[in-house]
Scaffold this motif. Sequence first.
Motif, PDB file in Angstrom:
ATOM      1  N   ASP A   1       0.819  -1.215   0.000  1.00 36.75           N
ATOM      2  CA  ASP A   1       0.000   0.000   0.000  1.00 36.75           C
ATOM      3  C   ASP A   1       0.853   1.266   0.000  1.00 36.75           C
ATOM      4  OD1 ASP A   1      -2.608  -0.451  -0.317  1.00 36.75           O
ATOM      5  OD2 ASP A   1      -3.165  -0.406   1.826  1.00 36.75           O
ATOM      6  N   ASP A   2       1.900   1.255   0.826  1.00 34.69           N
ATOM      7  CA  ASP A   2       2.642   2.503   1.040  1.00 34.69           C
ATOM      8  C   ASP A   2       4.087   2.484   0.564  1.00 34.69           C
ATOM      9  OD1 ASP A   2       0.361   3.472   2.395  1.00 34.69           O
ATOM     10  OD2 ASP A   2       1.003   2.430   4.222  1.00 34.69           O
ATOM     11  N   TYR A   3       4.557   1.329   0.142  1.00 36.19           N
ATOM     12  CA  TYR A   3       5.980   1.246  -0.226  1.00 36.19           C
ATOM     13  C   TYR A   3       6.236   0.017  -1.083  1.00 36.19           C
ATOM     14  CZ  TYR A   3       5.876  -2.105   3.627  1.00 36.19           C
ATOM     15  OH  TYR A   3       5.556  -3.162   4.441  1.00 36.19           O
ATOM     16  N   VAL A   4       7.464  -0.044  -1.590  1.00 37.47           N
ATOM     17  CA  VAL A   4       7.889  -1.200  -2.386  1.00 37.47           C
ATOM     18  C   VAL A   4       9.025  -1.904  -1.646  1.00 37.47           C
ATOM     19  CG1 VAL A   4       8.849  -1.962  -4.606  1.00 37.47           C
ATOM     20  CG2 VAL A   4       7.318   0.030  -4.518  1.00 37.47           C
ATOM     21  N   LEU A   5       8.941  -3.230  -1.600  1.00 40.48           N
ATOM     22  CA  LEU A   5      10.014  -4.075  -1.051  1.00 40.48           C
ATOM     23  C   LEU A   5      10.649  -4.802  -2.230  1.00 40.48           C
ATOM     24  CD1 LEU A   5      11.416  -5.874   1.234  1.00 40.48           C
ATOM     25  CD2 LEU A   5       9.449  -7.377   0.984  1.00 40.48           C
ATOM     26  N   VAL A   6      11.984  -4.671  -2.338  1.00 46.02           N
ATOM     27  CA  VAL A   6      12.698  -5.299  -3.447  1.00 46.02           C
ATOM     28  C   VAL A   6      13.473  -6.498  -2.934  1.00 46.02           C
ATOM     29  CG1 VAL A   6      14.491  -4.936  -5.212  1.00 46.02           C
ATOM     30  CG2 VAL A   6      12.918  -3.091  -4.626  1.00 46.02           C
ATOM     31  N   VAL A   7      13.467  -7.575  -3.689  1.00 45.85           N
ATOM     32  CA  VAL A   7      14.263  -8.750  -3.330  1.00 45.85           C
ATOM     33  C   VAL A   7      15.556  -8.705  -4.134  1.00 45.85           C
ATOM     34  CG1 VAL A   7      14.384 -11.269  -3.273  1.00 45.85           C
ATOM     35  CG2 VAL A   7      12.193 -10.113  -2.854  1.00 45.85           C
ATOM     36  N   ASP A   8      16.629  -8.586  -3.427  1.00 43.89           N
ATOM     37  CA  ASP A   8      18.014  -8.529  -3.883  1.00 43.89           C
ATOM     38  C   ASP A   8      18.425  -7.153  -4.417  1.00 43.89           C
ATOM     39  OD1 ASP A   8      19.623 -10.690  -3.126  1.00 43.89           O
ATOM     40  OD2 ASP A   8      18.506 -12.000  -4.461  1.00 43.89           O
ATOM     41  N   ALA A   9      19.619  -6.763  -3.961  1.00 41.15           N
ATOM     42  CA  ALA A   9      20.143  -5.437  -4.316  1.00 41.15           C
ATOM     43  C   ALA A   9      20.853  -5.467  -5.666  1.00 41.15           C
ATOM     44  CB  ALA A   9      21.102  -4.947  -3.227  1.00 41.15           C
ATOM     45  N   ASN A  10      21.286  -6.690  -6.093  1.00 36.74           N
ATOM     46  CA  ASN A  10      21.997  -6.829  -7.367  1.00 36.74           C
ATOM     47  C   ASN A  10      23.342  -6.076  -7.312  1.00 36.74           C
ATOM     48  OD1 ASN A  10      22.466  -7.416 -10.176  1.00 36.74           O
ATOM     49  ND2 ASN A  10      20.273  -7.366 -10.526  1.00 36.74           N
ATOM     50  N   PHE A  11      24.091  -6.098  -8.393  1.00 36.34           N
ATOM     51  CA  PHE A  11      25.244  -5.214  -8.546  1.00 36.34           C
ATOM     52  C   PHE A  11      24.713  -3.795  -8.759  1.00 36.34           C
ATOM     53  CE2 PHE A  11      28.057  -8.854 -10.085  1.00 36.34           C
ATOM     54  CZ  PHE A  11      29.034  -8.679  -9.117  1.00 36.34           C
ATOM     55  N   PRO A  12      25.563  -2.773  -8.597  1.00 38.41           N
ATOM     56  CA  PRO A  12      25.065  -1.408  -8.823  1.00 38.41           C
ATOM     57  C   PRO A  12      24.412  -1.222 -10.198  1.00 38.41           C
ATOM     58  CG  PRO A  12      27.207  -1.323  -7.740  1.00 38.41           C
ATOM     59  CD  PRO A  12      26.944  -2.782  -8.053  1.00 38.41           C
ATOM     60  N   SER A  13      25.020  -1.792 -11.250  1.00 34.19           N
ATOM     61  CA  SER A  13      24.424  -1.613 -12.587  1.00 34.19           C
ATOM     62  C   SER A  13      23.087  -2.354 -12.689  1.00 34.19           C
ATOM     63  CB  SER A  13      25.379  -2.079 -13.690  1.00 34.19           C
ATOM     64  OG  SER A  13      25.711  -3.448 -13.541  1.00 34.19           O
ATOM     65  N   GLY A  14      22.946  -3.429 -11.925  1.00 34.02           N
ATOM     66  CA  GLY A  14      21.667  -4.151 -11.904  1.00 34.02           C
ATOM     67  C   GLY A  14      20.605  -3.332 -11.197  1.00 34.02           C
ATOM     68  N   ALA A  15      20.989  -2.713 -10.072  1.00 40.32           N
ATOM     69  CA  ALA A  15      20.051  -1.845  -9.337  1.00 40.32           C
ATOM     70  C   ALA A  15      19.607  -0.692 -10.232  1.00 40.32           C
ATOM     71  CB  ALA A  15      20.723  -1.313  -8.069  1.00 40.32           C
ATOM     72  N   GLN A  16      20.591  -0.126 -10.967  1.00 39.05           N
ATOM     73  CA  GLN A  16      20.256   1.016 -11.830  1.00 39.05           C
ATOM     74  C   GLN A  16      19.351   0.607 -12.998  1.00 39.05           C
ATOM     75  OE1 GLN A  16      24.302   1.951 -11.911  1.00 39.05           O
ATOM     76  NE2 GLN A  16      24.115   3.742 -10.563  1.00 39.05           N
ATOM     77  N   GLU A  17      19.419  -0.652 -13.361  1.00 37.03           N
ATOM     78  CA  GLU A  17      18.538  -1.136 -14.433  1.00 37.03           C
ATOM     79  C   GLU A  17      17.114  -1.361 -13.901  1.00 37.03           C
ATOM     80  OE1 GLU A  17      20.103  -4.586 -16.539  1.00 37.03           O
ATOM     81  OE2 GLU A  17      18.074  -5.119 -17.183  1.00 37.03           O
ATOM     82  N   ILE A  18      17.026  -1.818 -12.649  1.00 35.29           N
ATOM     83  CA  ILE A  18      15.722  -2.185 -12.084  1.00 35.29           C
ATOM     84  C   ILE A  18      14.909  -0.973 -11.622  1.00 35.29           C
ATOM     85  CG2 ILE A  18      14.664  -3.349 -10.079  1.00 35.29           C
ATOM     86  CD1 ILE A  18      15.730  -5.231 -12.124  1.00 35.29           C
ATOM     87  N   ILE A  19      15.597  -0.008 -11.025  1.00 28.88           N
ATOM     88  CA  ILE A  19      14.885   1.119 -10.406  1.00 28.88           C
ATOM     89  C   ILE A  19      13.923   1.813 -11.389  1.00 28.88           C
ATOM     90  CG2 ILE A  19      15.214   3.427  -9.353  1.00 28.88           C
ATOM     91  CD1 ILE A  19      17.637   2.075  -7.820  1.00 28.88           C
ATOM     92  N   PRO A  20      14.369   2.144 -12.615  1.00 27.82           N
ATOM     93  CA  PRO A  20      13.409   2.769 -13.546  1.00 27.82           C
ATOM     94  C   PRO A  20      12.237   1.847 -13.894  1.00 27.82           C
ATOM     95  CG  PRO A  20      15.667   2.938 -14.390  1.00 27.82           C
ATOM     96  CD  PRO A  20      15.717   2.035 -13.193  1.00 27.82           C
ATOM     97  N   LYS A  21      12.482   0.537 -13.898  1.00 25.86           N
ATOM     98  CA  LYS A  21      11.400  -0.407 -14.224  1.00 25.86           C
ATOM     99  C   LYS A  21      10.350  -0.423 -13.110  1.00 25.86           C
ATOM    100  CE  LYS A  21      14.297  -3.197 -17.252  1.00 25.86           C
ATOM    101  NZ  LYS A  21      14.898  -4.488 -17.609  1.00 25.86           N
ATOM    102  N   ILE A  22      10.803  -0.268 -11.861  1.00 18.82           N
ATOM    103  CA  ILE A  22       9.846  -0.193 -10.739  1.00 18.82           C
ATOM    104  C   ILE A  22       9.108   1.147 -10.788  1.00 18.82           C
ATOM    105  CG2 ILE A  22       9.608  -0.153  -8.213  1.00 18.82           C
ATOM    106  CD1 ILE A  22      12.145  -1.909  -8.075  1.00 18.82           C
ATOM    107  N   LYS A  23       9.870   2.199 -11.040  1.00 12.71           N
ATOM    108  CA  LYS A  23       9.258   3.545 -11.048  1.00 12.71           C
ATOM    109  C   LYS A  23       8.265   3.710 -12.194  1.00 12.71           C
ATOM    110  CE  LYS A  23      12.495   6.029  -8.203  1.00 12.71           C
ATOM    111  NZ  LYS A  23      13.637   6.941  -8.099  1.00 12.71           N
ATOM    112  N   ALA A  24       8.448   2.918 -13.249  1.00 12.79           N
ATOM    113  CA  ALA A  24       7.487   2.973 -14.357  1.00 12.79           C
ATOM    114  C   ALA A  24       6.145   2.375 -13.954  1.00 12.79           C
ATOM    115  CB  ALA A  24       8.045   2.216 -15.565  1.00 12.79           C
TER     116      ALA A  24
END
Length: 337
Positions: A58-81
């Motif tokens: 309801d109020d937030y997103v929980l992500v499973v695994d932080a990945n490498f930095p480049s992986g995190a940077q790839e995922i974040i826009p996909k979540i924000k979309a």
Amino acid sequence: MKRLTVYVLTTCVLIGFLYQRDVASQIGAVKELAPGVYFHEGDLRGKGHCNNGWVIFDDYVLVVDANFPSGAQEIIPKIKAQTSKPIRFAFDTHHHGDHSYGNQIWVDNGAVPIAHENVVAEMRKYETGLFGGQPGRWENEVKVREDLKGTKLKAPSLLYRDLMIFDDGKHRVELRYFGVGHTHGDGFAWLPNEKILFTGDAAVNGPFNYMGDGDSGAWIDTLGKAQKLGAAIVAPGHGPAGDARVLEAQRQYFVALRSEVEKRKRLTPDRVMADVPAIRGTLLKQHATYIDTAPASTGFESQVAQVYKELTGKEFPKRAALDDARRAHERHHGIAD
Ligand SMILES: [Zn+2]
């Protein structure tokens, strides 16, 4: 007529097979496992990335695994979309670089890294540079991974021992721990309402097992406990998501591997090493998913060596070529030493 039937059947089987493979493996695609629950298969071979999952509460997103930095940077826009809700938590399923080195990126985006308390204990052991000691794995990895250069290693700061629960009445995620497996800090994310289990590298779906930081005997027990949850969907640390068979196939692979090595535990390290092709041949019959058959791959030999060491305390003789190849293999997982 008979020939036509055979032809049609063969074609159907072939199309079915290709279709299966096609839907099974979708690297880089966001897959909705259930309403508000997502899975993303990372590009392991190209970028060393792990898989990710996320749950929109309801109020937030929980992500499973932080990945490498480049992986995190790839995922974040996909979540924000998908949602404007803040990403509050990033759950490291274990301490390996491809699951935790992106922590700082998530912190920079407002999230707190979470893990089982043993993940920090493992970091104290292997990431000695972070705790004021000798250079550890991160310092080695930063030499070869561009994406580590603009960030830093961040240990998880929100820790659990047996269980941590996130529940807003609609979604429930239970962070669990079942003992030693792939590492000493393997965390699982269990969604009882949807019967979805995120396993980290305690279970993978492909020839991606790294066994150097865990214990194969304990791993079998840990997988057995995870199976008791009764998952319908299993989202592994690497490779495509599947059903409960992913857990069973992974467990059976270790059972078979240990049994083959057990048979040879009274032999010398040289003899067992010479037997690796024979062991591989036996296991390929029923466990091909887990065996890298690329000619240059030494992943399987490393696994036999690891189990032999667990059973006897003895090590395979060192070989420079094997060592180089092992390092290259481990680098995929962010655990080169
Ligand atoms: Zn791992």
